[in-house]
Design an enzyme around this catalytic site. Structure first.
Site, PDB file in Angstrom:
ATOM      1  N   ALA A  98      19.176  45.626  50.628  1.00  0.00           N
ATOM      2  CA  ALA A  98      18.943  45.337  52.055  1.00  0.00           C
ATOM      3  C   ALA A  98      17.473  45.588  52.403  1.00  0.00           C
ATOM      4  CB  ALA A  98      19.857  46.196  52.919  1.00  0.00           C
ATOM      5  N   ASP A 139      24.156  41.962  45.506  1.00  0.00           N
ATOM      6  CA  ASP A 139      23.728  42.810  46.640  1.00  0.00           C
ATOM      7  C   ASP A 139      22.770  42.050  47.558  1.00  0.00           C
ATOM      8  OD1 ASP A 139      25.006  44.661  45.085  1.00  0.00           O
ATOM      9  OD2 ASP A 139      23.506  46.228  45.377  1.00  0.00           O
TER      10      ASP A 139
HETATM   11  O1  PMV Z   1      25.929  50.309  43.484  1.00  0.00           O
HETATM   12  P1  PMV Z   1      25.205  49.090  43.861  1.00  0.00           P
HETATM   13  O2  PMV Z   1      25.184  48.848  45.296  1.00  0.00           O
HETATM   14  O3  PMV Z   1      23.833  49.026  43.293  1.00  0.00           O
HETATM   15  O4  PMV Z   1      26.077  47.850  43.295  1.00  0.00           O
HETATM   16  C1  PMV Z   1      25.816  47.291  42.086  1.00  0.00           C
HETATM   17  C2  PMV Z   1      26.895  46.342  41.652  1.00  0.00           C
HETATM   18  C3  PMV Z   1      26.917  46.146  40.143  1.00  0.00           C
HETATM   19  O5  PMV Z   1      27.889  45.144  39.877  1.00  0.00           O
HETATM   20  C4  PMV Z   1      27.296  47.416  39.427  1.00  0.00           C
HETATM   21  C5  PMV Z   1      25.557  45.686  39.642  1.00  0.00           C
HETATM   22  C6  PMV Z   1      25.168  44.263  39.997  1.00  0.00           C
HETATM   23  O6  PMV Z   1      23.964  43.990  39.998  1.00  0.00           O
HETATM   24  O7  PMV Z   1      26.038  43.425  40.254  1.00  0.00           O
END
Ligand code: PMV
Length: 310
Positions: A98, A139
Site C-alpha cells: 500500500a 498485494d
Molecule cells: O504477508 P504479506 O502481506 O506480505 O502477503 C504475502 C502473500 C504471499 O503470497 C505470501 C506472497 C506473495 O507475494 O504473494
C-alpha cells in the site's frame, strides 16, 4: 501546477491461496479499510518521511521506487513525501504494498502523469521486489484496484461482485515477520515434494474459486469452513506458528464461522468470518482484544487507491 497531491491506498487481506499464488495458483484477496496516505509537494531534492517507519532502512525501497519512476521519465525527483498509515507493519496486511502504491499515486498526481490503477500496481510491484524478492503482485494489485479479486500471476485480475457487503474480522498476533523469509520457507516444500506441492497449488486454485463463489452468494458458513481448511494446509506447508494456530482456535471457539492466517504467516494476522449476529461478533472482537490482540472489523468490498491534488 498543483501545490500538493495526496494518494490513499488500502491494505489487503488474502482470503485464500497465499504462498501458492507465488507458484502460479489463483488466490482470492480483498482490500481493507485500513490504509496508507502519502502527501507529496515540491522540493529541491527527494525527501521521504514516514511516521509509520522509523529507520532509514525501511525508507530505502520507497526511495528506490520513486527514483525508478522518475528515471523511467528521464528526470530526477524533486519532491517531499510524507507517509502516514493505519496499517500495522509486518502484519500480513499489505502495508508495504500500500505504501508503494500510494507513493506512485501521489507522485503521478503531483506531476500529472495520469497513471491508472493498473500502472500504479505495476510500478508498486517494482518497489515490492526490493523488499520480498519474489512477490506474486497480489498485494500491490489489490491495493491499487480495491474490491475483491481473484488473482493469478500474469493474468488480468478477476473482480468479484458481492451480492451484499460482508464484514470480516482481522486480528494481529503482534508478531512481525519477513514475507521474503516465509516465501523461501514454504518454497522448500516445493523442492522436497515437487508433485505434492503441485497438487496443493491446484487445490489452492479450486479453494479460491469456491471461496469467491461463497463470498458472491453471501454463504458465510461455506466461506468460513473453506478458510479453516486453508489454514490447515498453510500450517502443513510451514507458514503457521503455534501462536497463529492458537489465535485461529480462539476465533473458532468464540463462535467465528472460520479462521485462517492471512498473508505470509510466521506471525502477522488471522482473518476470521465473525458470527452473523452483530452483538455476538462484537463479543468475539472484545474477547480477542482482552487476550491482547489488535482486532478490528473491515467491510468488503472497499475501494482501491485514490489520488487528488490540492
Ligand atoms: O504477508 P504479506 O502481506 O506480505 O502477503 C504475502 C502473500 C504471499 O503470497 C505470501 C506472497 C506473495 O507475494 O504473494
Amino acid at each position: 501546477m498543483p501545490l500538493k497531491a495526496v494518494c490513499e491506498a488500502p491494505g489487503k487481506v488474502i482470503i485464500s491461496g497465499e504462498h501458492f499464488v507465488v507458484h502460479g495458483a489463483t488466490a482470492l484477496a480483498a482490500a481493507i479499510e485500513r490504509k496508507v496516505r502519502v502527501e507529496a509537494s515540491w522540493s529541491d531534492t527527494l525527501e521521504i518521511r514516514s511516521s509509520a517507519t522509523g529507520g532509514k532502512e525501511a525508507l530505502a525501497p520507497a526511495k528506490k521506487l520513486v527514483e525508478y519512476l522518475y528515471a523511467a521519465r528521464g528526470t530526477k525527483p524533486r519532491l517531499s513525501m510524507r507517509i502516514t498509515s493505519t496499517i500495522a507493519e509486518g502484519a500480513g496486511l499489505g502495508s508495504s504494498a500500500a505504501t508503494m502504491v500510494a507513493l506512485a499515486g501521489a507522485a503521478s498526481a503531483l506531476e500529472g502523469w495520469g497513471m491508472d490503477q493498473a500502472a500504479l500496481a505495476e510500478a508498486a510491484a517494482t518497489g515490492e521486489k526490493v523488499i520480498h524478492g519474489n512477490p506474486s503482485g497480489i498485494d500491490t494489485t489489490t491495493s491499487a484496484t480495491g474490491g475483491v479479486i481473484l488473482f493469478r500471476r500474469g493474468e488480468e485480475p478477476r473482480r468479484i461482485d458481492l451480492t451484499s457487503p460482508l464484514t470480516l474480522l482481522v486480528a494481529f498476533s503482534g508478531k512481525k515477520r519477513s514475507t521474503g523469509r516465509l516465501i523461501a520457507k514454504v518454497s522448500e516444500m516445493k523442492m522436497t515434494y515437487p508433485s505434492l506441492f503441485e497438487s496443493l497449488c491446484e487445490s489452492a486454485t479450486l479453494v479460491s474459486e469456491l471461496c469467491a463463489r461463497a463470498l458472491k452468494d453471501g454463504e458465510t458458513a461455506t466461506l468460513g469452513s473453506l478458510m479453516t481448511y486453508n489454514h490447515a494446509v498453510l500450517t502443513r506447508a510451514g507458514a503457521s506458528t503455534r501462536g497463529l494456530d492458537e489465535l485461529v482456535e480462539l476465533c473458532l471457539a468464540s463462535g467465528c464461522l472460520g479462521a485462517k492466517l492471512t498473508g505470509a504467516g510466521g506471525g502477522g494476522s488471522v482473518l476470521a468470518v465473525p458470527p452473523k449476529d452483530p452483538l455476538e461478533a462484537q463479543a468475539v472482537a472484545n474477547k480477542l482484544g482482552s487476550a491482547g490482540y489488535d482486532a478490528f472489523f473491515t467491510t468488503i468490498p472497499t475501494s482501491g487507491a485514490r489520488s487528488w491534488t490540492e
